[in-house]
Design an enzyme around this catalytic site. Structure first.
Site: not given
Lengths: 362, 362, 362
Positions: B222, B242, B263-265
């Site tokens: 990640q 992240r 959540g990521h992004n």
């Protein structure tokens, strides 16, 4: 499993739990307020019983119990020496087994288990790494863990156990006999006696309040408190915001599970139960003995009557009457919810069936 | 209640809150940008007003307000000396009462409350127990709490308040005037100015990314960051992962409540609101001014248009148009959802009714 | 945005991530177990590739990938020098671009990214502020962070990284190569090798167990443990209660996301996936390879068969067969759920349509 061994040797692993006993059957019966029934064949161990164990792995010196009808088949094969059962199962107890018959078998079990594994009392003392502000008052008979912070003006009553890394914020009051788990944050809070808070719970932070101003949101000062009455228990990582104007109150004896959210100004009555991941929005009132099941959500500014039961994942948008059982999103009576489910299923089957039948296509 | 006394003496318990004042009515009117209306009978207190209180308990020297139509009946009996109301309620204000009439009464209230109870500024200083890495840069005008960890290369701007036990991870940047609550974890993050994070929030940890390999799951590195823009507020125990490749971004002025998952992004625009226990999955985009109500869930890789409103417990599986109001799982327009609920109820009643009618049995 | 600059310069910001390389294409192909296809026009960079980047911003020395069909349009315009794709997209790769073609492109991507950004190994050493009980055993090749507490009798195996403020409770065992994030609480737990726990997770606290006694609820002693088998990963602020009699078990290779709740005595098999904000109630069993999507809830005492998939927000009230796909609350097969949704929509439209048609009013 890559070769890992996790063979369970039964409950109460001595690395984690202390143990009392052995206890004779009658001592256990007295603690459990249950009726002792001797084995139809064989004898009770003269040296007493040494511990508790589930039906599958209990031996002749262990106490076991049947708490759930689903597991009734395990009873007939158990090797346990003593079994706690409801009256309905008394004649299913194997012949070699003594029984403690109780109309409240789970309560009886709880008391027997507590006898073998009593709570460890507070070990008076302050870990040298803890930081306690000069104006804080901590009763000398408290156990204060490593890296604890107790801020100015806070008061901690006798016999409290404060876990590592806990922050007791400025002016917070804790009554006698509280147990505060590791990493708990307490601020703007007045806490009764024998309150238990599990690790990571956040009590007393700002509620979610803001007004729309000309340049964006403006935070509304949150000027209330959190009041946790006597014997309240709060689960791990649960969040309880302080009130904005009035207090947020959790009534005496209420129990909140893990990851529960309680919004500002909410008021829970006595002996309410809120199961994990449920959320209660700001200014909503629960009267006494309300149960809110897991993942249910209650909108703000509503009132839930005494003894009402809110089902799992229920979405409650308006007041609920005392004693009502509701479920679904939006909430409706249990009976209506399951009727709706059944009717829709039937209609959908019919629709797809007739479409198939009529046209040969789906 | 076992004898416990929790009598609320009104908001702003002096153990927890500081107080300014007294203030004359015109000063309050100016702060609130509201119109002052003198009492029809009696006088305003010459010594000014001393604090704020809810309608039920406010006295002649207190300021109160009516924020919610539900509580309108409390207005006529209030003993408050000054009441903040919307124009529609101006003629319902008791004769002894002065009024601050505002088209934005909640905002007016917020500003008056803030005047009586201003934010305490950062008290410059580093608690002796804090650990600050030699290469970290902390502005001298920051307040750094007990047991704080600030890792190598991190930068903390002026006027920040960093609570006890906070971890500011390697390389993290915090802009001026941030307030980071107790026990917050920050890593791989770039944080703007005046950002507020409540206790226990987790910012910047690994997103939930793995690929199926021949021997089980393999973690996907990640490699993105979390960017919190200016004036963002994050609730207690909320988690923001992240990015995996791109950054996870929370747009300027957005407010997240407690126990929210990002959540990521994921990318949130400006002034979005995400209420407690809602979850936004990876790579989903919220444009500006989107509201996501409590316990709603958004699948990954979708786009929510500006000013859209996602209802409580809503399950969003596809893009939502700008300005749309959706609810239900799967999400649908509000109107359609409630129509469906009504139609199903009717059909189910009919089905059971005709069964009753036809056979005499249920 | 008030002037803030958050221009993303691509993944792997050097403030947060280390970087290896450059690597030649064939080295990357070998790591990815993918087939290298040379560019149809132009050459590969002789000095190798220096990093990874998303398609939109990658340059001639970057590796990128197409992981999601939704983003296929980005492929034709990318300036990336090397792209990882599935065979179906191999002929869509621009002429200037080399390709790594893989039937498992996400896995290939993961391995390439890991090559550029390897995990940092444990830096052996104990932060001077950590408190380690005299009877605890910590392998010398561990990295122990600031303000860590390791209690009596705990054992920490080699190559573990223990973040700041972690509490490893009395008697807890951690196998080799574990990574425990900041602020994690572990108690009554036996943890395998290579287990990863993200910040703020709570492992091993009391389950939610109480019996109704004559004076209110009585806590039932929770005498089991938590067992985390090898290669388990646990998300931020997730809560896993220890068993009451049996253990709570998370099977080898399983992955839990953030804010998940696992009740006492639950048993998850190997390689289960539980996505954020889902909850699994007490004594429920998941066989191997079960997926539970976000915000789903499982009632207690049920069994979910191997490879079953529980949809987002699903409410599961009874056993689920192996391999089944369920969704809805109450849970039903995917196909049935979406058929119900479609049929109800149709019926509701008809109902309101005929009302409109008949009366001219809505």
């Amino acid at each position: 499993m890559t070769g890992q061994q996790n063979v369970s040797s039964g409950p109460a692993d001595p690395r984690f739990f202390t143990r009392s006993g052995p206890f004779e059957a009658q001592v256990l019966a007295d603690a459990a307020e249950a009726t002792l029934v001797s084995p139809r064949e064989g004898n009770m161990p003269t040296e007493g019983y040494v511990g508790i164990a589930p039906l599958q792995i209990a031996g002749p010196q262990d106490v076991s119990f049947l708490d759930n009808r689903r597991y009734a088949s395990l009873l007939e094969n158990t090797k346990a020496g003593l079994v706690i059962v409801a009256p309905a199962f008394a004649d299913k107890v194997p012949a070699h087994c003594a029984a403690l018959v109780s109309t409240a078998p789970y309560l009886a079990w709880s008391r027997v288990a507590r006898l073998f594994h009593p709570k460890t009392p507070a070990k008076a003392g302050i870990h040298p790494s803890a930081y306690i502000a000069p104006t804080a008052q901590v009763d000398p008979n408290c156990e204060i863990g490593a890296f604890v912070v107790i801020e100015a003006g806070a008061e901690v009553g006798p016999d409290c156990v404060i876990g590592s890394h806990v922050v007791v914020g400025q002016g917070v009051q804790l009554g006698a006999g509280c147990r505060i788990g590791n990493h708990v944050t307490l601020s703007h809070a007045v806490v009764g006696e024998r309150v238990i808070i599990l690790p990571g719970a956040r009590i007393g932070q700002d509620g979610f309040g803001f007004a729309v101003g000309p340049k964006g949101f403006e935070t509304v000062p949150q000027l209330g408190r959190v009041v946790l009455e006597h014997d309240v228990e709060i689960g791990a990582n649960t969040t309880i915001d302080r009130g904005s104007v009035n207090d947020t109150v959790i009534g005496a004896g209420s129990r909140l599970d893990n990851l529960v959210q309680i919004g500002h100004n909410a008021r829970l009555g006595r002996c309410c139960i809120v199961v994990s991941q449920a959320g209660i929005s700001g200014s909503t009132v629960l009267e006494d003995f309300v149960t809110v099941a897991a993942q249910a959500g209650l909108i703000g500014h509503i009132r839930i009557g005494a003894k009402a039961r809110i089902g799992a994942q229920c979405g409650v948008m308006s007041d609920v009457e005392s004693g009502a059982d509701v479920i679904g999103s939006p909430a409706m009576p249990f009976r209506e919810f399951f009727r709706n489910v059944a009717v829709l299923r039937k209609l959908a089957k019919k629709a797809s069936g007739s479409a198939d039948g009529g046209s040969g296509k789906e």
